[in-house]
Structure formats: C-alpha cells, structure tokens
Design a protein around this motif. Sequence first.
Motif, mmCIF file in Angstrom:
data_model
loop_
_atom_site.group_PDB
_atom_site.id
_atom_site.type_symbol
_atom_site.label_atom_id
_atom_site.label_comp_id
_atom_site.label_asym_id
_atom_site.label_seq_id
_atom_site.Cartn_x
_atom_site.Cartn_y
_atom_site.Cartn_z
ATOM 1 N N GLN A 115 -14.410 -24.585 -56.380
ATOM 2 C CA GLN A 115 -15.214 -23.420 -55.813
ATOM 3 C C GLN A 115 -16.488 -23.577 -56.609
ATOM 4 O OE1 GLN A 115 -12.088 -20.437 -56.091
ATOM 5 N NE2 GLN A 115 -12.189 -20.369 -53.981
ATOM 6 N N ARG A 116 -16.423 -23.546 -58.060
ATOM 7 C CA ARG A 116 -17.463 -23.682 -58.861
ATOM 8 C C ARG A 116 -18.380 -24.418 -58.452
ATOM 9 N NH1 ARG A 116 -18.848 -21.756 -64.087
ATOM 10 N NH2 ARG A 116 -20.688 -22.986 -64.838
ATOM 11 N N ALA A 117 -18.025 -25.855 -58.089
ATOM 12 C CA ALA A 117 -19.028 -26.780 -57.890
ATOM 13 C C ALA A 117 -19.786 -26.651 -56.288
ATOM 14 C CB ALA A 117 -18.238 -28.216 -57.504
ATOM 15 N N GLN A 118 -19.145 -26.047 -55.396
ATOM 16 C CA GLN A 118 -19.701 -25.386 -54.235
ATOM 17 C C GLN A 118 -20.400 -24.535 -54.427
ATOM 18 O OE1 GLN A 118 -16.276 -24.221 -51.756
ATOM 19 N NE2 GLN A 118 -15.577 -26.456 -51.493
ATOM 20 N N ILE A 119 -20.239 -23.636 -55.319
ATOM 21 C CA ILE A 119 -21.363 -22.517 -55.422
ATOM 22 C C ILE A 119 -22.466 -23.228 -56.058
ATOM 23 C CG2 ILE A 119 -21.900 -20.573 -57.018
ATOM 24 C CD1 ILE A 119 -18.859 -19.606 -56.613
ATOM 25 N N THR A 120 -22.404 -24.034 -57.018
ATOM 26 C CA THR A 120 -23.382 -24.673 -57.733
ATOM 27 C C THR A 120 -24.221 -25.570 -56.768
ATOM 28 O OG1 THR A 120 -22.079 -24.927 -59.830
ATOM 29 C CG2 THR A 120 -24.299 -26.184 -59.734
ATOM 30 N N ALA A 121 -23.556 -26.097 -55.837
ATOM 31 C CA ALA A 121 -24.491 -27.038 -54.885
ATOM 32 C C ALA A 121 -25.145 -25.990 -53.858
ATOM 33 C CB ALA A 121 -23.210 -27.705 -54.152
ATOM 34 N N TYR A 122 -24.603 -24.712 -53.433
ATOM 35 C CA TYR A 122 -25.030 -23.940 -52.608
ATOM 36 C C TYR A 122 -26.575 -23.412 -53.236
ATOM 37 C CZ TYR A 122 -25.941 -19.802 -49.684
ATOM 38 O OH TYR A 122 -26.302 -18.719 -49.253
ATOM 39 N N TRP A 123 -26.577 -22.989 -54.514
ATOM 40 C CA TRP A 123 -27.725 -22.339 -55.049
ATOM 41 C C TRP A 123 -28.760 -23.781 -55.515
ATOM 42 C CZ3 TRP A 123 -29.034 -17.793 -54.064
ATOM 43 C CH2 TRP A 123 -28.142 -17.000 -53.774
ATOM 44 N N GLY A 124 -28.313 -24.986 -55.166
ATOM 45 C CA GLY A 124 -29.149 -26.156 -55.620
ATOM 46 C C GLY A 124 -29.139 -26.156 -57.178
ATOM 47 N N LEU A 125 -28.163 -25.678 -57.808
ATOM 48 C CA LEU A 125 -28.295 -26.097 -59.518
ATOM 49 C C LEU A 125 -27.609 -27.285 -59.915
ATOM 50 C CD1 LEU A 125 -27.141 -22.152 -60.569
ATOM 51 C CD2 LEU A 125 -29.394 -23.440 -60.426
ATOM 52 N N ASP A 126 -27.241 -28.027 -58.790
ATOM 53 C CA ASP A 126 -26.844 -29.385 -59.153
ATOM 54 C C ASP A 126 -27.868 -30.448 -59.267
ATOM 55 O OD1 ASP A 126 -26.875 -29.160 -56.479
ATOM 56 O OD2 ASP A 126 -25.547 -30.388 -55.852
ATOM 57 N N ARG A 127 -29.029 -30.068 -58.709
ATOM 58 C CA ARG A 127 -30.125 -30.765 -58.672
ATOM 59 C C ARG A 127 -30.742 -31.004 -60.147
ATOM 60 N NH1 ARG A 127 -30.797 -32.237 -53.269
ATOM 61 N NH2 ARG A 127 -29.661 -30.869 -51.906
ATOM 62 N N PRO A 128 -31.483 -32.097 -60.205
ATOM 63 C CA PRO A 128 -32.431 -32.288 -61.557
ATOM 64 C C PRO A 128 -33.417 -30.977 -61.641
ATOM 65 C CG PRO A 128 -32.376 -34.284 -60.525
ATOM 66 C CD PRO A 128 -31.758 -33.347 -59.487
ATOM 67 N N PRO A 129 -33.792 -30.526 -62.652
ATOM 68 C CA PRO A 129 -34.649 -29.469 -62.928
ATOM 69 C C PRO A 129 -36.198 -29.772 -62.280
ATOM 70 C CG PRO A 129 -33.707 -29.694 -64.826
ATOM 71 C CD PRO A 129 -33.256 -30.797 -64.021
ATOM 72 N N VAL A 130 -36.692 -30.995 -62.323
ATOM 73 C CA VAL A 130 -37.882 -31.035 -61.691
ATOM 74 C C VAL A 130 -37.630 -31.232 -60.230
ATOM 75 C CG1 VAL A 130 -39.932 -33.064 -61.497
ATOM 76 C CG2 VAL A 130 -38.375 -32.835 -63.571
ATOM 77 N N GLU A 131 -36.710 -31.461 -59.638
ATOM 78 C CA GLU A 131 -36.536 -31.605 -58.099
ATOM 79 C C GLU A 131 -36.363 -29.897 -57.650
ATOM 80 O OE1 GLU A 131 -33.244 -32.850 -54.558
ATOM 81 O OE2 GLU A 131 -33.387 -33.953 -56.667
ATOM 82 N N ARG A 132 -35.818 -29.369 -58.567
ATOM 83 C CA ARG A 132 -35.431 -27.800 -58.060
ATOM 84 C C ARG A 132 -36.828 -27.196 -58.117
ATOM 85 N NH1 ARG A 132 -32.302 -25.059 -61.708
ATOM 86 N NH2 ARG A 132 -31.971 -26.904 -63.218
ATOM 87 N N PHE A 133 -37.768 -27.379 -59.229
ATOM 88 C CA PHE A 133 -38.700 -26.729 -59.193
ATOM 89 C C PHE A 133 -39.872 -27.465 -58.204
ATOM 90 C CE2 PHE A 133 -43.441 -27.078 -60.659
ATOM 91 C CZ PHE A 133 -43.500 -25.543 -61.050
#
Length: 328
Positions: free
Chosen positions: A53-71
């Motif tokens: 569930q934690r991994a799903q929440i992380t993926a939902y908010w996009g926090l599993d992606r590299p910082p540069v991609e998220r920015f």
Amino acid sequence: MRSYAAWLGQKGLRLITLLFALSVISFILVSYSPIDPIQAYIGADMMKVSPEQRAQITAYWGLDRPPVERFFRWGSALLHGDMGTSMIFRRPVSEVIGERFMNSIVLMGASWLLSGLIGFVAGVIAAMNKGTWVDRFIQWYCYTLASTPTFWMGLLLLIVFGVWLGWLPVGLGVPAGVPADQVTRADRVQHMLLPLLTLSLVGISGIALHTRQKLVDVLASDYVLFARARGERGWRLLRRHGLRNIALPAISLQFTAFSELFGGAVLAEQVFSYPGLGQATVSAGLRGDIPLLLGLVLFSVVFVFTGNLIADLLYRLMDPRLREGRSL
C-alpha cells in the motif's frame, strides 16, 4: 512610454528568472529533506499500512520517479495552469492558495495600512519634537520593535490579552465548533485582532524612523528656514513644506516592506493558528507537501515582487532622473 515599456519588460524578465531559480532551489531542498512525505501523508495509521500500500501511495503521488523527472513534470503542468494537488488538503493547490489568500490578504492589508499610518504619524511627531523626550521615546520604541521577533511579540500579546485578561480569542480564524454559515463578520474580526496587532506593532519602526529622518532633513533645508522667517509655524509649515516632501517616499518605503510583511505573517499565523498562507506554508514544509510548498513559494515571490515593483514605479514617477535613465 517606450522607456516605461522597456523598463517593465526588464522587470518581467527578472521575475521569470527569479521564479525559475527559486522553483529549482525549493524543489531540491524539499526533495532531499529528511521529512518523509509518505509518512507525513499517512500519519498515525503508518503501522497499519502494508509495504504494498505504501508503494501504491508513492506511485500515486509520483514520488517513485527521479527528482529531475518529477520537476519537469511539475513544470510542464504549471505552464498549462495546473499547480498540482496538495498532499495535505487533497485539493488543487490553486484552490488552497486562493482560499488561504483571502484570509491572509485581509490580515496583511489591514496591518500594512495600520503600521504605515501609525509609523508615519509617529515619525512626524518625533521630527517636529526633535531632541525632546517625545523624540527619544519614539526612537527607543522603534529600535526596540526593530529587534523584536514577530513570534515573540505574538506570544506576548497572546498571553496578555488572550490568557491573562481574556479579552480576545487565543487563536484560530473563527470560533471553534461554530458552523461556517453561523460565523459572523464580528467573529472573524475578533479572531483577527491579535495577529493584526502583532504585525502592526512590529511593522511600525521602519516607516517611523525613515519619516523622522526625512522630515528632520526637510525642516533643516533653506526653503523651510525662509518660510519660518516669513512667519510660518506649526501645522501650516508642516502641511505646505513638509508633508509633500515625505509622503511619497514613505509610501514607496511601505511598499518595499511586502517581504517583511509576508515573512511576519508566516510567524504570526503560526502562533495564532490563523488559517492563512503563513500557516499553510509551515504545514507544507513540515509535512513534505511539495506541490503546495512550490505553489506557495511562487505566489509569495509574485506578491513581494509586486510590492517592490510598485515602489520602483513610485520612485520613477517622483524622480525625473530615474525616468530619464540617469544615475543618482
């Protein structure tokens, strides 16, 4: 008109550059903060959440992606008018900022006007009574306030008027437990008084000391000495030769205080739990709400930049040397 257009164009370019630089710096600082945004998001139920569930929440908010991609994903959405969704309030960031801004703008606007008027009057009184106990008292008061932290002043007022005397509420923007449709305007004003007094008292010193020194210089000028030789005294002398020379510089200085006003509002709102931009900024920083924090950073930059732009514009209108592009 052409010079004004070029000047505004330069200001606009500086604003864009400043927004981009602060966005990058803020994103890096928040991304590498020791605060775990997922843990702050889940809260007390952290022990009940499985790793899946934690991994799903992380993926939902996009926090599993590299910082540069998220920015760059955030920046691309911003260019299309989407500031993202707040992890704390689970609402669009633009809605959260708009709602909180309405609370903060009333508080900051009222304190800005009150501190400006009181500071201006205090500076005039000190200059007109230069060297007397009145002048020394006003200067002592201003220097004391200039070195007083906003949060300390807020705590002092809260203890005196909220706890000891019980005259005013100790916090919040509205009475606790009262439905929103039953909250009156008087209730909102009553809850705003303590943070308003805090910001107003702290903001007096700068404008008062500037006005005092400016008026002292004006009263020592040759044309004022000539006016006194003609028999002008008191209010007539101040009105005809003093106010017109100190009013606009004082107003310009007050506009440049937008950054101090916003910074003070952050501390005052946190002390009194006032539901404004300041409290939202602290909450976003402590809980790792990257979209909301970045949105607040951009908004605060535009807010402060607008105040400085108005101040620069007033200076250009007052001083023909600036309009003509000459140095002072």
